[in-house]
Design an enzyme around this catalytic site. Sequence first.
Site, short mmCIF file in Angstrom:
data_model
loop_
_atom_site.label_atom_id
_atom_site.label_comp_id
_atom_site.label_asym_id
_atom_site.label_seq_id
_atom_site.Cartn_x
_atom_site.Cartn_y
_atom_site.Cartn_z
N SER A 167 35.00 -13.10 -10.10
CA SER A 167 33.59 -12.89 -9.78
C SER A 167 33.07 -11.77 -10.68
O SER A 167 33.41 -10.60 -10.49
CB SER A 167 33.42 -12.51 -8.30
OG SER A 167 33.78 -13.59 -7.48
N LYS B 27 27.58 -17.43 -7.08
CA LYS B 27 28.54 -16.56 -6.39
C LYS B 27 27.87 -15.25 -5.97
O LYS B 27 28.13 -14.72 -4.88
CB LYS B 27 29.75 -16.27 -7.28
CG LYS B 27 30.79 -15.32 -6.65
CD LYS B 27 31.33 -15.85 -5.32
CE LYS B 27 32.22 -14.85 -4.58
NZ LYS B 27 33.51 -14.63 -5.23
N LYS C 64 31.42 -4.04 -5.81
CA LYS C 64 31.20 -4.53 -7.17
C LYS C 64 30.25 -5.72 -7.18
O LYS C 64 29.31 -5.79 -7.98
CB LYS C 64 32.55 -4.91 -7.79
CG LYS C 64 32.50 -5.52 -9.18
CD LYS C 64 32.60 -7.05 -9.14
CE LYS C 64 33.90 -7.53 -8.56
NZ LYS C 64 34.01 -9.02 -8.56
#
Length: 296
Positions: free
Chosen positions: A99, A174, A242
């Site tokens: 990701s 995502k 993140k």
Amino acid sequence: MSTLPKVAWIGLGIMGSPMSENLVKAGYDVTGHTLERDKLDRLAAAGGTSAASVAEAVRDADVIVTMVPASPQVEAVAYGPDGILENARRGALLIDMSSITPQTSVDLAAAAKDKGIRVLDAPVSGGEAGAIEAVLSIMVGGDQADFDAAKPLFEALGKTIVWCGPHGSGQTVKAANQLIVAVNIQACAEAVVFLEKSGVDLAAALDVLGGGLAGSTVLARKKDNFLNRDFQPGFRIDLHHKDMGIVTDAARTVGAVLPVGAVVAQLVAGLRAQGDGGLDHSALLRAVERLSGAQV
């Protein structure tokens, strides 16, 4: 001999280990590389092969899968004299299932094209349990022909497999997924604290909530974490921090306003600053408890 493509798998963490093992179970010849010796031993015990370097792992591979924490790690394994692009054969397919930022995926695809290497960005959702059970959702960006070629491999890893558009599209979807998950976990955490402070039987309440409109995959997957205060990492706060940075930055770039997402991003950051970054993201419950006066 198997007619399935030879796979190099880079990154054998919480997600990468069970995913690579599912490919082995499906009959793929998998050679893996990671920095932890015990993870290499685990892959070998499952029937895969360990490699001492990225270059060694990818040299003879038809398909290369990367599953590492973030954009810097993807760039570290992809570029440079010992990286994927310099050592993979022309015509190989690189599938990045990490990701990362959409722009990192776009840049990687452009750099790989110059080397004759095809690229898909294919991040996943479903956490450790989804990886183990091979029921992940896989959102894919890149050329549709490459997606079609990779579909059988994806089917050994997940159940919901969707081509989302050109390079970077999988990462964009995502990012949206992580926004929804974080906000959902935060809402569940607030409900848990509210219910407990009200003296309601928490297990009964979560059961009935899960059967109604408030039910969600997040609630189903994280209910036991909330009930047992079990925050062993399936997906760490550090990684969700993140990801919230990715979605916040990407939203700013396209001019989308995410007011609730911005608040939850700060709550995730606060939890991490309090030393809980290594816990599962269901540990957002701890932050709500602290705000509500509990000692945790």
